[in-house]
Enzyme design. Structure first.
Site, PDB file in Angstrom:
ATOM      1  CG  ASP A  15     -70.813 -74.007  68.754  1.00 16.64           C
ATOM      2  OD1 ASP A  15     -69.997 -74.510  69.778  1.00 16.64           O
ATOM      3  OD2 ASP A  15     -70.049 -73.473  67.827  1.00 16.64           O
TER       4      ASP A  15
ATOM      5  CE  LYS B  72     -71.944 -80.593  70.975  1.00 12.08           C
ATOM      6  NZ  LYS B  72     -71.763 -79.330  70.170  1.00 12.08           N
TER       7      LYS B  72
ATOM      8  CG  ASN C 104     -61.916 -79.485  70.057  1.00 16.24           C
ATOM      9  OD1 ASN C 104     -62.000 -79.941  71.013  1.00 16.24           O
ATOM     10  ND2 ASN C 104     -61.932 -80.167  68.758  1.00 16.24           N
ATOM     11  CB  ALA C 105     -65.820 -79.040  73.302  1.00 16.99           C
ATOM     12  N   GLY C 106     -66.717 -75.875  73.499  1.00 16.99           N
ATOM     13  CA  GLY C 106     -67.133 -74.836  74.433  1.00 16.99           C
ATOM     14  C   GLY C 106     -68.732 -75.315  74.731  1.00 16.99           C
ATOM     15  CG  HIS C 107     -69.839 -78.413  75.576  1.00 17.26           C
ATOM     16  ND1 HIS C 107     -69.251 -79.691  75.784  1.00 17.26           N
ATOM     17  CD2 HIS C 107     -69.678 -78.227  74.273  1.00 17.26           C
ATOM     18  CE1 HIS C 107     -68.760 -80.187  74.840  1.00 17.26           C
ATOM     19  NE2 HIS C 107     -69.221 -79.586  73.679  1.00 17.26           N
TER      20      HIS C 107
ATOM     21  CD  GLN D 213     -65.383 -81.117  68.665  1.00 19.46           C
ATOM     22  OE1 GLN D 213     -65.114 -82.326  68.909  1.00 19.46           O
ATOM     23  NE2 GLN D 213     -65.180 -80.361  69.647  1.00 19.46           N
TER      24      GLN D 213
ATOM     25  NE  ARG E  84     -71.244 -70.674  68.286  1.00 27.51           N
ATOM     26  CZ  ARG E  84     -71.842 -70.941  69.514  1.00 27.51           C
ATOM     27  NH1 ARG E  84     -73.074 -70.490  69.562  1.00 27.51           N
ATOM     28  NH2 ARG E  84     -71.292 -71.039  70.388  1.00 27.51           N
TER      29      ARG E  84
ATOM     30  CG  LEU F  88     -89.107 -72.769  68.753  1.00 32.29           C
ATOM     31  CD1 LEU F  88     -88.960 -73.526  67.396  1.00 32.29           C
ATOM     32  CD2 LEU F  88     -90.250 -73.413  69.643  1.00 32.29           C
ATOM     33  CG  ASP F  89     -85.259 -68.751  72.397  1.00 29.96           C
ATOM     34  OD1 ASP F  89     -84.872 -70.135  72.194  1.00 29.96           O
ATOM     35  OD2 ASP F  89     -84.332 -67.825  72.708  1.00 29.96           O
TER      36      ASP F  89
HETATM   37  P1  GDP Z   1     -72.701 -76.743  72.643  1.00 26.73           P
HETATM   38  O1  GDP Z   1     -71.219 -76.420  72.063  1.00 26.73           O
HETATM   39  O2  GDP Z   1     -73.376 -77.632  71.787  1.00 26.73           O
HETATM   40  O3  GDP Z   1     -72.789 -77.028  74.087  1.00 26.73           O
HETATM   41  O4  GDP Z   1     -73.324 -75.063  72.498  1.00 26.73           O
HETATM   42  P2  GDP Z   1     -72.646 -73.812  73.006  1.00 26.73           P
HETATM   43  O5  GDP Z   1     -72.908 -73.647  74.303  1.00 26.73           O
HETATM   44  O6  GDP Z   1     -71.308 -73.647  72.228  1.00 26.73           O
HETATM   45  O7  GDP Z   1     -73.686 -72.576  72.220  1.00 26.73           O
HETATM   46  C1  GDP Z   1     -75.068 -72.925  72.388  1.00 26.73           C
HETATM   47  C2  GDP Z   1     -75.486 -71.404  72.911  1.00 26.73           C
HETATM   48  O8  GDP Z   1     -76.861 -71.226  72.957  1.00 26.73           O
HETATM   49  C3  GDP Z   1     -75.179 -71.071  74.449  1.00 26.73           C
HETATM   50  O9  GDP Z   1     -74.919 -69.877  74.676  1.00 26.73           O
HETATM   51  C4  GDP Z   1     -76.551 -71.497  75.130  1.00 26.73           C
HETATM   52  O10 GDP Z   1     -76.532 -70.823  76.254  1.00 26.73           O
HETATM   53  C5  GDP Z   1     -77.233 -71.028  74.127  1.00 26.73           C
HETATM   54  N1  GDP Z   1     -78.542 -71.751  74.060  1.00 26.73           N
HETATM   55  C6  GDP Z   1     -79.039 -73.028  74.361  1.00 26.73           C
HETATM   56  N2  GDP Z   1     -80.129 -73.496  74.146  1.00 26.73           N
HETATM   57  C7  GDP Z   1     -80.791 -72.254  73.944  1.00 26.73           C
HETATM   58  C8  GDP Z   1     -82.229 -71.936  73.561  1.00 26.73           C
HETATM   59  O11 GDP Z   1     -83.069 -72.612  73.573  1.00 26.73           O
HETATM   60  N3  GDP Z   1     -82.395 -70.588  73.342  1.00 26.73           N
HETATM   61  C9  GDP Z   1     -81.589 -69.625  73.247  1.00 26.73           C
HETATM   62  N4  GDP Z   1     -81.852 -68.326  73.066  1.00 26.73           N
HETATM   63  N5  GDP Z   1     -80.229 -69.861  73.602  1.00 26.73           N
HETATM   64  C10 GDP Z   1     -80.029 -71.147  74.044  1.00 26.73           C
HETATM   65  P1  IMO Z   2     -68.465 -77.876  70.545  1.00 24.49           P
HETATM   66  O1  IMO Z   2     -68.191 -79.044  71.267  1.00 24.49           O
HETATM   67  C1  IMO Z   2     -68.304 -75.515  66.887  1.00 24.49           C
HETATM   68  C2  IMO Z   2     -64.395 -76.463  64.418  1.00 24.49           C
HETATM   69  C3  IMO Z   2     -63.398 -75.231  64.192  1.00 24.49           C
HETATM   70  C4  IMO Z   2     -63.017 -75.615  63.004  1.00 24.49           C
HETATM   71  C5  IMO Z   2     -63.144 -77.142  62.965  1.00 24.49           C
HETATM   72  C6  IMO Z   2     -61.668 -77.625  63.148  1.00 24.49           C
HETATM   73  O2  IMO Z   2     -68.609 -76.588  71.150  1.00 24.49           O
HETATM   74  O3  IMO Z   2     -69.893 -78.009  69.690  1.00 24.49           O
HETATM   75  P2  IMO Z   2     -60.164 -77.978  65.653  1.00 24.49           P
HETATM   76  O4  IMO Z   2     -59.832 -76.856  66.434  1.00 24.49           O
HETATM   77  O5  IMO Z   2     -61.257 -79.192  66.262  1.00 24.49           O
HETATM   78  O6  IMO Z   2     -59.322 -78.709  64.845  1.00 24.49           O
HETATM   79  O7  IMO Z   2     -61.188 -77.321  64.416  1.00 24.49           O
HETATM   80  O8  IMO Z   2     -63.998 -77.581  63.764  1.00 24.49           O
HETATM   81  N1  IMO Z   2     -64.761 -76.721  65.926  1.00 24.49           N
HETATM   82  C7  IMO Z   2     -66.059 -76.530  66.433  1.00 24.49           C
HETATM   83  N2  IMO Z   2     -67.210 -75.657  66.051  1.00 24.49           N
HETATM   84  N3  IMO Z   2     -68.186 -76.195  68.072  1.00 24.49           N
HETATM   85  C8  IMO Z   2     -67.249 -77.059  68.422  1.00 24.49           C
HETATM   86  O9  IMO Z   2     -67.263 -77.728  69.774  1.00 24.49           O
HETATM   87  C9  IMO Z   2     -66.008 -77.104  67.524  1.00 24.49           C
HETATM   88  N4  IMO Z   2     -65.025 -77.690  67.814  1.00 24.49           N
HETATM   89  C10 IMO Z   2     -64.152 -77.445  66.841  1.00 24.49           C
HETATM   90  O10 IMO Z   2     -64.039 -74.097  64.558  1.00 24.49           O
HETATM   91  O11 IMO Z   2     -63.813 -75.319  61.916  1.00 24.49           O
HETATM   92 MG    MG Z   3     -69.936 -75.113  71.889  1.00 25.26          MG
END
Ligand code: GDP
Ligand code: IMO
Ligand code: MG
Length: 444
Positions: A14, A17, A39-42, A225, A306, A333-334
């Site tokens: 998270d 990415k 499991n990922a959420g982007h 992840q 989180r 950073l913000d």
């Molecule tokens: P990922 O799994 O690494 O792709 O990240 P996630 O999407 O799960 O979580 C990142 C969260 O931070 C999302 O809600 C993005 O919209 C948000 N985000 C990403 N970059 C920035 C930033 O520079 N500033 C703020 N405030 N939010 C951001």
């Molecule tokens: P992205 O790509 C954050 C964490 C779960 C748990 C551990 C094992 O969005 O960064 P799993 O379901 O993979 O067997 O769970 O890994 N986890 C993540 N935490 N971001 C993710 O993906 C994750 N994918 C799995 O919360 O602690």
């Molecule tokens: Mg994510």
């Protein structure tokens, strides 16, 4: 000329990415996921519109870019197709952009049921998985009984393979976990009907990527992840079940490591973790809840809160090593804009000793107390800033100090969720032998 950039999470996932991959893909012709599953959420935010991707690569919104699901992934067909259908319903023709490796593992309802039953049985000792069946799907892969995408297209063998696997898993589900069995006939019927839809996208992804590279095209490899969740290098057993680090970009796609030219690590300006497991800089009160609130720190897949804390440079240095990072992107950073002072964890104290590396055992890591360096905050808005010179001096100092502590340049800084909210000090594709004007334009 061809060039490739690998995007890796350097913390517990998270890090932002998805935003980075979407932005980078503007300069690429191909994007490939190489491990993990839904499991990922982007999260991508484009002109205010939010999209969350779970299985599809985060470059899939770009027209003219091929989006690949590499062999290192575990793929649930119903989840993949519902993600595709949701984008089609929004008028985004992703069906013309995607390719799936014939060697991807198929994630089945048995895996989901087992993951959830196990977590329930573990009670307080649960890993805190996403409950998506990821662990059991990878277990079947290494146990050499998993179904691969290619198997979906040989019906006689598929039935035999699936029934054997079902017998084994139903035994464990019903006898060990006292859960209902899952009828393999129903699973088979679903697989057969769904596989018809994915058939046109199935290909030899490694060969397709190698051809694109040979044709001088640019590729983005998307990690899911983060390094601290890596099955080998993370906080085991509180990890996910795949290698999340850069070397997997090779084995999870079918290209060798020589193709991986620039490894870009993504790190939040602080730290978060979702699920259980050690987190030395976690702050249950004070700055922790402020970070959670300002950063809107809720899981993009499960909606779970989180856990939040200050940046952990001990963990980040380890990440630099295991990934051989070329550069870093600092995100969010913000979120730090309001603090009087900001802390960076530079070492741990454990049983009277100062440690610069994390101990391998979870109970030792849990007993570590962070040693902090405290820097002045900037108490002004950096949200949406795209110019290094416009950043408050204290923010510049914070960024430079992190780079100094980890020995890797911070070349990108993200200052808001939107696609374009980046400070670009040097572009990862800048090292590409032929640089487009657009890449040059966005650099300071
Ligand atoms: P990922 O799994 O690494 O792709 O990240 P996630 O999407 O799960 O979580 C990142 C969260 O931070 C999302 O809600 C993005 O919209 C948000 N985000 C990403 N970059 C920035 C930033 O520079 N500033 C703020 N405030 N939010 C951001
Ligand atoms: P992205 O790509 C954050 C964490 C779960 C748990 C551990 C094992 O969005 O960064 P799993 O379901 O993979 O067997 O769970 O890994 N986890 C993540 N935490 N971001 C993710 O993906 C994750 N994918 C799995 O919360 O602690
Ligand atoms: Mg994510």
């Amino acid at each position: 000329m061809s060039f490739s950039v690998v995007v890796i999470g350097t913390q517990w996932g998270d890090e932002g990415k998805g935003k980075v991959v979407d932005w980078l893909t503007q300069q690429a012709q191909g994007v490939v996921r190489f491990q993990g599953g839904h499991n990922a959420g982007h999260t991508l935010v484009i002109e205010g519109e939010r999209s969350v991707l779970h299985l599809l690569p985060s470059g899939v919104l770009h027209e003219g870019v091929v989006s690949f699901l590499g062999n290192g992934m575990v793929v649930s067909l119903p989840d993949l197709l519902s993600e595709i259908d949701a984008l089609l319903a929004r008028g985004i023709p992703v069906d013309r952009r995607i390719r799936i490796s014939e060697a991807c593992q198929v994630l089945l309802p048995y895996h989901i049921a087992l993951d959830q039953a196990r977590e329930k049985r573990r009670g307080h000792a649960a890993i805190g998985t996403t409950g998506r069946g990821i662990g059991p799907a990878y277990e079947d892969k290494v146990a050499r009984r998993g179904l691969r995408v290619v198997d979906l297209f040989t019906p006689q063998r598929l039935e035999a393979q699936l029934f054997e696997l079902a017998e084994y898993h139903n035994f464990v589900l019903s006898r060990y976990y006292e859960q209902p069995e899952i009828d393999p006939k129903v699973v088979l019927a679903d697989l057969v009907s769904l596989s018809e839809r994915i058939q046109p996208w199935v290909c030899d992804v490694g060969a397709a990527l190698a051809q694109m590279h040979a044709d001088g095209q640019r590729l983005v490899f998307e990690g899911a992840q983060g390094a601290a969740l890596d099955i080998d290098h993370g906080t085991y057993p509180f990890v996910t079940s795949s290698n999340t680090t850069a070397a997997q970009a090779a084995s999870g796609t079918g290209l060798g490591p020589g193709y991986l030219e620039h490894i870009l690590g993504v790190t939040k300006a602080y730290a978060t973790r979702v699920g259980s497991g050690p987190f030395p800089t976690e702050l249950l009160e004070g700055a922790g809840p402020v970070l959670a609130e300002r950063g809107q720190e809720r899981g993009a897949t499960t909606g779970r809160p989180r856990r939040c804390g200050w940046l952990d440079v001990v963990a980040l240095r380890h990440s630099v090593q295991v990934n051989s990072l070329t550069s870093l992107c600092l995100t969010k950073l913000d979120v730090l804009d309001v603090f009087e002072t900001i802390k960076i964890c530079t070492a741990y104290r454990h049983e009277g000793q100062v440690l610069l590396r994390a101990p391998i055992q979870v109970d030792h890591l849990n007993a570590c107390v962070p040693i902090y360096e405290e820097l002045p905050g900037w108490k002004s808005s950096t949200a949406g800033c795209c110019d290094w010179r416009a950043l408050p001096e204290a923010a510049q100092r914070y960024i430079e100090r992190i780079a100094e502590l980890v020995g890797v340049p911070i070349t990108l800084i993200s200052t808001a969720p939107d696609r374009e909210a980046f400070i670009v000090r040097s572009h990862p594709f800048q090292d590409a032998p032929s640089l487009t004007e657009t890449v040059l334009d966005v650099c300071e």
